[in-house]
Design an enzyme around this catalytic site. Sequence first.
Site, short mmCIF file in Angstrom:
data_model
loop_
_atom_site.label_atom_id
_atom_site.label_comp_id
_atom_site.label_asym_id
_atom_site.label_seq_id
_atom_site.Cartn_x
_atom_site.Cartn_y
_atom_site.Cartn_z
N ASP A 87 140.19 15.04 11.16
CA ASP A 87 141.01 15.03 9.95
C ASP A 87 142.50 14.93 10.24
O ASP A 87 143.31 15.24 9.38
CB ASP A 87 140.73 16.29 9.12
CG ASP A 87 141.37 17.52 9.71
OD1 ASP A 87 141.39 17.63 10.96
OD2 ASP A 87 141.87 18.35 8.95
N GLU A 88 142.85 14.48 11.42
CA GLU A 88 144.26 14.54 11.79
C GLU A 88 144.59 13.38 12.72
O GLU A 88 143.84 13.10 13.65
CB GLU A 88 144.49 15.87 12.51
CG GLU A 88 145.90 16.27 12.70
CD GLU A 88 145.96 17.51 13.60
OE1 GLU A 88 146.89 17.56 14.41
OE2 GLU A 88 145.10 18.39 13.52
MG LIG Z 1 143.72 19.42 8.29
#
Ligand SMILES: [Mg+2]
Length: 389
Positions: free
Chosen positions: A104-105
Amino acid sequence: MTPTILHIDMDAFFVSVEEVLDPSLKGKAVIVGGSPEGRGVVAAASYEARRFGVHSAMPIARARKLCPHAIFLRGAHKRYSEFSARVFAILEHYSPLVEPMSLDEAYLDLTGCERLHGPAVATAQRMHDEIRDTVGINASIGIAANKLMAKVASEFAKPNGCFRVLPDQAARFLAPFPVGTLPGIGPKGVQQFRRLGVRTVRDLAALPLEFLEEVFGEWGAQLHDKARGISHSPVQPREESKSISRETTLEEDSTDPQYLESVLSYLLEKAAGQLRGEGLRARCVTLKLRYSDFKTVTRSRTLTVPACEDHILFATVVDLFRKLFTRRTRVRLIGVGLTSLTREALQQMDLFDTPARSAGRETLYAGIDRIRTKYGFRSILRATSHNEE
Ligand SMILES: [Mg+2]
């Protein structure tokens, strides 16, 4: 040319995915992670749950005490990988220089893209809206001249915002923040700095380079740069990953094998998620332990067949852990590394369901079963048994 670097970070990613799949969860305290028996650690918590002090990597049992009314979900890595792939497909549309840090990054290098995409802030906003409209998840985006400042900026933009730090404002922007705001300075570092009378980044920036090098060795020069918002680390696109590792300094040194294994499971999930996100498999798994006396030991094992599945990689690392860990010394830091990464094996295995593949898998599952027999079924897959088969 001044670089334009973005740090894109999904807000409460696992929880957000669950909310897309079940909108009735929206606005509620939701905690993803752990087993139904309530063991393991928190993988993600909604903002509502965070208001009660729940955070990632916290033991589930503690999260239950802090926020007993929360909805606890086991989570499924496969779903998160799918959503992650959709987000990365959008990011790669904007620049080929995308460096995934986890599911998620990511960092993204937009340097020189202004003529193509327009001003960076408008581009980030468009990226944000596109992720929201097509995937259904909120992102926070930091824009700056380097990765360090972009990360600080995205943290500042959370939740659900875009924020830019101008290159010549970096040091001034950082100065009033607590020193723990700087990436790489965890709770232990904060304590250490407190003893030196350093609370804010401004305090840190006031320390001479020679002093920092004397106290922190090689890390001293990095700290000196960080305090000024200086970083030269390039955005490295996914093809360049030679190894993937995750490690963490524990909030408190520990000899509790159950706790240590659940932290290990959490780190492994993160590393394996990135591995799969990059379409890679690992042949070698490494465990790293640093004891309270700062002595560091590592143990590695080579797999017969490169793997990317959580349960296979976790079984390997937990076996290394059980052979190495004697409980005599407290553990300060724990980490997992995946190396000898291959792409080729993945294609072969995915395209052709050859007898060799099945045989390899049987061997692996047999290995897992042996460990299960020895240590008990739950003990091996307790926190990660996202059995995707
Ligand atoms: Mg995050």
